[in-house]
Design an enzyme around this catalytic site. Structure first.
Site, PDB file in Angstrom:
ATOM      1  N   SER A 161       0.834  -1.200   0.000  1.00 48.03           N
ATOM      2  CA  SER A 161       0.000   0.000   0.000  1.00 48.03           C
ATOM      3  C   SER A 161       0.874   1.257   0.000  1.00 48.03           C
ATOM      4  O   SER A 161       1.631   1.489  -0.935  1.00 48.03           O
ATOM      5  CB  SER A 161      -0.958  -0.055   1.198  1.00 48.03           C
ATOM      6  OG  SER A 161      -1.964   0.920   1.092  1.00 48.03           O
ATOM      7  N   ASP A 257     -10.220  -3.903  -4.294  1.00 51.53           N
ATOM      8  CA  ASP A 257      -9.335  -2.878  -3.748  1.00 51.53           C
ATOM      9  C   ASP A 257      -9.463  -1.605  -4.566  1.00 51.53           C
ATOM     10  O   ASP A 257      -9.344  -1.637  -5.794  1.00 51.53           O
ATOM     11  CB  ASP A 257      -7.890  -3.392  -3.807  1.00 51.53           C
ATOM     12  CG  ASP A 257      -6.867  -2.460  -3.170  1.00 51.53           C
ATOM     13  OD1 ASP A 257      -7.262  -1.385  -2.673  1.00 51.53           O
ATOM     14  OD2 ASP A 257      -5.686  -2.806  -3.163  1.00 51.53           O
ATOM     15  N   HIS A 287      -7.845  -5.442   0.093  1.00 52.76           N
ATOM     16  CA  HIS A 287      -6.616  -4.722   0.419  1.00 52.76           C
ATOM     17  C   HIS A 287      -6.136  -5.146   1.809  1.00 52.76           C
ATOM     18  O   HIS A 287      -6.929  -5.442   2.692  1.00 52.76           O
ATOM     19  CB  HIS A 287      -6.925  -3.224   0.410  1.00 52.76           C
ATOM     20  CG  HIS A 287      -5.742  -2.342   0.556  1.00 52.76           C
ATOM     21  ND1 HIS A 287      -4.974  -1.935  -0.507  1.00 52.76           N
ATOM     22  CD2 HIS A 287      -5.186  -1.759   1.647  1.00 52.76           C
ATOM     23  CE1 HIS A 287      -4.010  -1.134  -0.087  1.00 52.76           C
ATOM     24  NE2 HIS A 287      -4.110  -1.015   1.216  1.00 52.76           N
TER      25      HIS A 287
END
Length: 313
Positions: A161, A257, A287
């Site tokens: 991320s 996501d 995610h």
């Protein structure tokens, strides 16, 4: 929403998350402190991770401060790869301690030395503090590979991320500065476009682990008083950079996501520029699933795929 169904294990978790979220205020109304505590709780669900032969904390010198980091060395192998790992959390939440279990899993599965970097977070330290810390950390690891316990010739940058954003930015800075030489950048559902212009930000922006609203809160907190133009500056969003000549890449995205499309677009851009690139999409999961191996069988396979890529360096 994604047209692909959630894996049953992932669906159970998402149902629990959404039930809890319905009773709480949105992230824009939450405090930074409560958000950090909630993120810590998510990573604690998977347990402490495996025992590693050697685990020690270090302090990386930087201008005006020191960057805490934790080194995991599974074996006494001076030729082992070194993975410099940057945790996720939107540059606002997450910590070295939160990702201790994840880094133990990675070190155990890959046989690599892992350096878990506790870079500075916003709002206390807004953009570009995190990116600057990531760059300093990689330079330090490369220069001190023997002390760290692995091979400078098998240096890998990785992150999930926001951490994937940092890994990509470090790879670009290494190219632009003539080193250090990075063998592979491993980007797990990375932030590559802080402007949030890709379609999945809308189509996957509600009802999943990460939401559009949360990403907007992260962005506002991270960039602080910086102008909106900073969102698309290549120094912040690697999608807008010239990527020719950057090191090889391994990019993993997930079906459910909001960051899916920007991660896949970045992989496509790398490939179009002639950068050796492996792109993997994991369907049926959300995610922040990577490392949750006690909760999700898809995370077990993802870790195996990650380890195979590391062992190929």
């Amino acid at each position: 929403m994604s047209e692909i169904a959630y894996h049953p294990q992932a669906q159970t978790i998402i149902d629990m998350i959404n039930a809890g979220a319905a009773a709480q205020s949105g992230p824009a109304e939450m405090s930074v402190e409560s958000s950090r505590a909630g993120y810590t709780g998510w990573w604690a669900l998977n347990g402490p991770g495996p025992e590693i032969s050697e685990v020690r904390d270090v302090a990386i010198p930087a201008e005006g401060h020191r960057i805490p980091a934790r080194v995991y060395r599974p074996t006494e192998n001076d030729d082992a790869p070194i993975i410099v790992f940057f945790h996720g959390g939107g540059m606002v939440v997450g910590s070295m301690n939160d990702y201790d279990g994840v880094c133990r899993l990675i070190s155990d599965a890959t046989g690599a030395v892992v350096v878990n970097v506790d870079y500075r977070l916003a709002p206390e330290h807004p953009y570009p503090a995190a990116a600057d810390d990531a760059w300093v950390a990689v330079q330090w690891v490369a220069a001190n590979a023997a002390e760290v316990g692995g091979s400078a010739h098998r240096l890998i940058v990785a992150g999930d991320s926001a951490g994937g954003n940092l890994a990509a930015l470090v790879a670009l800075r290494a190219r632009d500065n003539g080193g250090p030489a990075i063998a592979l950048q491993m980007l797990l559902y990375p932030v590559t476009d802080w402007a949030g212009t890709f379609a999945s930000m809308e189509s996957n922006g509600t009802g999943n682990f990460l939401t559009k609203q949360t990403m907007e809160w992260f962005r506002a907190t991270y960039f602080g008083d910086a102008p909106q133009s900073a969102w698309t500056d290549p120094a912040a969003s690697p999608y807008y950079a010239d990527v020719a000549g950057v090191c090889p890449a391994w990019v993993m995205t997930t079906s459910h996501d909001p960051l899916r499309d920007e991660g896949e677009a970045y992989a496509a851009k790398l490939e179009a520029a002639g950068v050796p690139t492996t792109a993997i999409r994991v369907d049926g999961v959300f995610h922040a699933f990577f490392g949750q191996t006690n909760l999700l069988e898809l995370a077990v396979q993802a870790l195996a795929d990650f380890a195979a890529a590391v062992k190929g360096v």
